[in-house]
Design an enzyme around this catalytic site. Structure first.
Site, PDB file in Angstrom:
ATOM      1  N   GLY A 139       0.818  -1.207   0.000  1.00  0.00           N
ATOM      2  CA  GLY A 139       0.000   0.000   0.000  1.00  0.00           C
ATOM      3  C   GLY A 139       0.848   1.251   0.000  1.00  0.00           C
ATOM      4  CG  ASN A 151       2.041   0.632   7.062  1.00  0.00           C
ATOM      5  OD1 ASN A 151       3.146   0.901   7.512  1.00  0.00           O
ATOM      6  ND2 ASN A 151       0.935   1.140   7.566  1.00  0.00           N
ATOM      7  CE  LYS A 175      -2.100  -3.777   4.499  1.00  0.00           C
ATOM      8  NZ  LYS A 175      -1.647  -2.399   4.232  1.00  0.00           N
ATOM      9  N   GLY A 234      -7.442   0.350  -8.328  1.00  0.00           N
ATOM     10  CA  GLY A 234      -6.364  -0.107  -7.463  1.00  0.00           C
ATOM     11  C   GLY A 234      -6.460  -1.596  -7.178  1.00  0.00           C
ATOM     12  CB  ALA A 235      -3.865  -4.242  -7.065  1.00  0.00           C
ATOM     13  CG  ASP A 236      -5.906  -1.094  -2.629  1.00  0.00           C
ATOM     14  OD1 ASP A 236      -6.179  -0.813  -3.816  1.00  0.00           O
ATOM     15  OD2 ASP A 236      -5.804  -0.230  -1.743  1.00  0.00           O
TER      16      ASP A 236
END
Length: 262
Positions: free
Chosen positions: A8, A11, A13, A109-111
């Site tokens: 991200g 951060n 993760k 966004g991939a997230d």
């Protein structure tokens, strides 16, 4: 085992995922595009050993990133220290497998796509809104069939707080926490800032969720993720569930569904 990496803006993760898809361990480190594969490896090696694992236990790596400049060193980490080419979320053989019904699917966004996958696994029979607290706070509408149908993006609460501190010379830097009382009339500067940030943000969330629900016009479940989600749920009960590992769970599910996978 699988090493899932969610890169991200704030951060990175990392999660160690068992063969059954269960997240066994999770760690995070501040996002820094200058961090090398070697630095990641030294840090991860120590954490793995502390939990009784080793790099040899990891056989596959999957990455979702919204920071393109950081991707190369994470790919190099996978190749050099785990002996495997990392799978990149959204690219073969781990393509999304869900419909992205927006004008610019490539710009999503991939997230957010990975969160949609995890949300559909958690609640397969209802429309959903995923609220993700990160550098930005995003609101995503996922249909009952798992399709990603759009959403909205608001400044993250940390961004808002930093902007307030940096732009106003006499205002102090404060921690993000609920005000000590439910009153929205503060008696000192810090209290007034806490009220404005916390309850102001609750108002933003309530307002956007209310408008989204009205537009969806059907039963919808609200899932929250991100580090600040429990803070807002504690006092306002805005969400049906809080899932801290939603993105990592989505990566594990994407890996399990990969082309040619188990």
């Amino acid at each position: 085992m699988l090493l899932a990496i969610d890169n991200g803006n704030t951060n990175v993760k990392f999660a160690l995922v068992g063969n059954d898809g269960v997240i066994l361990q999770r760690w995070r480190i501040a996002t820094d595009t200058r961090r090398t594969a070697d630095e990641y490896a030294v840090w991860l090696d120590q954490l793995l050993r502390m939990e009784g694992y080793s790099r040899g236990d990891v056989h596959d790596v999957i990455i979702a990133t919204v920071v393109p400049r950081a991707l190369h060193n994470l790919q190099l980490l996978s190749q050099k220290y785990f002996g495997t080419d990392a799978l990149i979320a959204g690219k073969a053989p781990v393509e999304w497998g869900i419909s992205l019904k927006v004008d610019e699917p490539r710009a999503l966004g991939a997230d957010r796509a990975v969160n949609a996958i995890a949300a559909q696994e958690l609640i397969p029979d209802s429309a959903k809104i995923v609220v993700s607290f990160g550098t930005a706070t995003t609101f995503d509408h996922i249909g009952a069939d798992g399709a990603y149908l759009g959403g909205s993006i608001a400044p993250g609460i940390n961004l808002s707080l930093d902007a307030l501190y940096n732009a106003a010379a006499m205002l102090p830097r404060i921690a993000i926490e609920p005000p000590p009382t439910d009153s929205v009339i503060g008696r000192d500067t810090v209290g007034q800032m806490q009220i404005g940030i916390y309850w102001g943000y609750v108002g933003l969330i309530e307002g956007l969720l209310g408008r989204m629900k009205a537009e969806i016009a059907s039963s919808v479940k609200i899932i929250a993720t991100g580090g600040l989600a429990p803070l807002f749920q504690q006092h306002s009960h805005l969400f049906d569930s809080v899932e801290p590992d939603l993105t990592l769970r989505g990566l594990a599910k994407l890996y399990a569904n990969r082309e040619g996978g188990a």
